[in-house]
Design a protein around this motif. Sequence first.
Motif: not given
Length: 139
Positions: A25-51
């Motif tokens: 499915f990933g090879m055929l469709v290559q879905p655009d995974m929505p990402g969520y970003r949380l920035d703080t003073e010390y770190y950045t957390l990036i999370s992606r939804f998985s189907y």
Amino acid sequence: MGLKNKRILAFLIDLIIVNAIIQLFGMLVQPDMPGYRLDTEYYTLISRFSYDVVFYLGYFLVFDVFAQGVTVGKKATNLVIVQASQHAVGNIELVKRTFLKMVGMFVLPVSALVYLFFNKTLQDELMGLKVSLSKQRAL
């Protein structure tokens, strides 16, 4: 091969099949995974939804509805799902079992250890079901 080993093998077969479907499915469709970003003073957390969860859930639900919960892995290892009281298992019970199985998969290391040491799974204990050898021959 014992029942515990057959159950583990059946689960691994099903995981391989679902992961192959996900990769295809990933090879055929290559879905655009929505990402969520949380920035703080010390770190950045990036999370992606998985189907992936959708594919796992869909795979097991299809077999619950159309094959009494007997997946390709269970068929290959000659396993069936039965009530502990030996009554026929209905589709509603199988669907509930699948949703509980998804919970177990989210905490897979813990649920795997519980199964290995205590021979119990969350989905079977809560639903009053068990997996046993089929009286029919395997593939």
